[in-house]
Every structure is written in C-alpha cells, then in structure tokens.
Design an enzyme around this catalytic site. Structure first.
Site, PDB file in Angstrom:
ATOM      1  N   GLU A  85       0.687  -1.298   0.031  1.00 52.15           N
ATOM      2  CA  GLU A  85       0.192  -0.106  -0.588  1.00 52.15           C
ATOM      3  C   GLU A  85       0.562   1.096   0.276  1.00 52.15           C
ATOM      4  OE1 GLU A  85      -2.383   0.126   3.921  1.00 52.15           O
ATOM      5  OE2 GLU A  85      -3.611  -1.704   3.180  1.00 52.15           O
ATOM      6  N   CYS A 329      -2.808   1.982   8.120  1.00 54.77           N
ATOM      7  CA  CYS A 329      -2.044   1.081   7.464  1.00 54.77           C
ATOM      8  C   CYS A 329      -2.733  -0.521   7.016  1.00 54.77           C
ATOM      9  CB  CYS A 329      -0.687   1.241   8.636  1.00 54.77           C
ATOM     10  SG  CYS A 329       0.315   2.304   8.499  1.00 54.77           S
TER      11      CYS A 329
END
Length: 341
Positions: A85, A329
């Site tokens: 990501e 996250c």
C-alpha cells in the site's frame, strides 16, 4: 532478475558500460518517471538484452481509492505479484507520500492491520524508490516532483528492513534522483533500540518517530509484542542519543485507546517520559480494524492533547485523512487478501 532501481546513476552507468553513455541517463530517468521498457525510446535490441536480466518497473498501480478529502490510497503490485500500500495526502504545507517498507509486518501490534497476515518479505531499496516514482507520476507530470514530504509509516517496520531503508535514503535524497531534503523525511519505528543507536551514528537529518502508545511497560506489552524486548526507559535513552548526534527533535506517536492509555495517570507519565528529551507527542485517533480495542472520541482526544499541553508536553492531534477509503496502514491490503482468499 535484478531491479534497475536498486542502483544509482553511476552504478547504472557501470552496468551499461558497453552502451553509449547517454543510455544510462535514459534508464535512470525512466526509473524516476515510473516507466517500463515499452514507454522508453531505448532501441529494441537494447531492451531485449536488458530485459533478460533487469526489471525496469518493479512496482505498478493495481487500484486507487480516492477519499472525499482528496487523499489517495494506492494498492500496488510488485513484480512477484505481492501487493503493498501507499497513501498520497494533499496538504497545505506540501503533499506527502506515506509508503511501506515491507510486504506485511511481523511486529504484531494489536492496533495495526499491517501485521494481520504476518511478514512476507522486505522491500528492496529500488522497490521503495519505484513506489515513490509511480505514485508521483500519477499525481502530475512524471518529470516533476509532485510531493514535498515522505513518511515511512506504511506497512512494515523500517528498522526491520534496516539496510534497504538506509540504501533508499541515499537514493531518494541524491540530487540526481528526487533530491528530497532529509528534513522532509520521517521514519516511524516501534522502538528497535539497537537500530536506533546504529542509525544515530549515520547522521541523517530525518525526523525519527517512535510508536509509543503506552506509558508503562506492562500496558505496552499487552498491545505491542516488541515491548517484551525493549523497555520504555531503553527507548528514551536511545532517543536521547539520537538527539545528541543529530540535533533533531524526535516524535512519540501515541494512538489513543479507550480505557487502555487515556487516563490522567497516562498524561503525567507522558510528562515524565518527555522530560529532558527534545520531543513532540503526536496523538492519533485509533482506526478500528476489526479488533477488540476501542477508540476514544475525537472530542476526548482533543481534551487529552489540551491536558498534555497544560502539563508542559508539546502535543498535537494528528489530522485524520482517508478514513473512508481504508486509509490506515494495512487495511486495504488486508481486505484485498481476505477477498482473494
């Protein structure tokens, strides 16, 4: 297969010693612009030869989610089909890229989705550089730098991938590369004390952030397994060494968890922890990730910050961005892996 972005311009020049000298600069520019071989003007014969041994674009965009506040969450595919990501945050003081340093994470912090599927592998320095390149190219002209700041606060523990992160720092700050100022880079660690001491001696002028999230070792051990190895006192001593070596303020990240670390006693202990340390406390509202931990309200968080300031602790509440697009996250990656299963 090797990755071209793992190398500096000088190193690429040596690799391409049998080709005209300007070809190395073409390859290096392609790396920084997030291009693959097909997007370059390199001769077909050269591409055929190089592509047998070297990957030019090890990172590509798989999916982009755009928040109502303009934040972009990227799901990126690596050359081996692993996914990571990255987040692009539009901010008044300069756009910021929040990037990952590992595929997954093995630190096991209970409040973080990054660790839900464990650690798969480290990212190479070139994969991290290419992450910046492809996200930068997606947010403006690929030959411009469309960001000001970089934070290593995505998936993974940077100091668990120490050598590659240090190598990446040299690549990203190189004046022939993105030429990012060290002062515009922040690195977040859960507190690997031995690596903090080691990193202190390298004299990088970056902002070192430590995920504290508790004011006693007993509480910290319940939410952060790394606390079984390093105490808060040991972390503070290491941070004081970093400040002495680099004259840079350090930051404590403190994620507020209801009835766990949000009491008056925590405020006074944070004051004691911060005493005689050039530091700032960045209070964060917990992002729900399906676990048992509960978040405090934003109003309670603001009150917590206000009380910290009243007892002499420099503290602010982090602005929340991208909460409507799995901005925290590991959340998007974990969701994608679950769906693919």
């Amino acid at each position: 297969m090797k990755i071209f972005s793992d190398y500096s311009l000088n190193e690429i020049s040596n690799i391409l010693a049998d080709f005209p000298r300007f070809r190395a600069k073409q390859v290096f520019d392609a790396i920084l612009q997030g291009k693959d071989y097909a997007d370059t003007t390199l001769p077909k014969s050269m591409i055929e030869k190089l592509s047998m041994d070297y990957i030019l674009k090890p990172v590509s965009i798989l999916k982009v989610l755009i928040s109502k506040d303009g934040t972009k969450k990227y799901l990126l595919k690596l050359h081996d089909d692993n996914i990571i990501e990255c987040v692009y945050l539009k901010q008044d003081y300069g756009n910021t890229i929040c990037m990952s340093t590992q595929v997954g994470c093995r630190m096991g912090c209970k409040f973080c989705a990054s660790t839900s599927n464990g650690l798969v592998r480290n990212l190479s320095s070139g994969e991290m550089l290419s992450t910046i390149a492809v996200v930068n190219a997606d947010n403006g002209k690929c030959n411009d730098r469309n960001f000001t700041n970089i934070v290593l606060m995505g998936s993974g523990e940077p100091f668990d991938n120490y050598d590659n992160v240090v190598r990446w720092l040299d690549l990203i700050t190189d004046e022939m590369s993105f030429n990012v100022s060290e002062r515009n880079i922040s690195l977040s660690t859960c507190g690997l004390v031995d690596k903090i001491y080691e990193f202190s001696k390298l004299n990088y002028n970056i902002t070192l952030c430590v995920s504290l999230h508790a004011t006693t070792d007993e509480v910290r051990r319940t939410i952060m397994p790394i606390a079984n190895r390093y105490t808060i006192d040991e972390i503070v001593k290491a941070l004081k060494a970093y400040v002495r070596e680099n004259s840079r303020r350090v930051v404590f990240e403190y994620c507020l968890i209801k009835d766990v670390n949000d009491t008056d006693d925590d405020i006074h202990r944070l004051r004691d922890i911060s005493r005689d340390l050039f530091c700032h406390v960045n209070v964060i509202c917990l992002n729900p990730n399906g676990g048992a931990l509960r978040a405090t309200t934003r109003k309670q968080a603001l009150d917590f910050v206000s009380r910290l300031n009243k007892v002499g602790v420099s503290a602010t509440l982090r602005r929340s961005q991208g909460s409507d697009i799995e901005g925290a996250c590991g959340m998007l990656r974990a969701k994608t892996l679950k769906e693919n299963k």
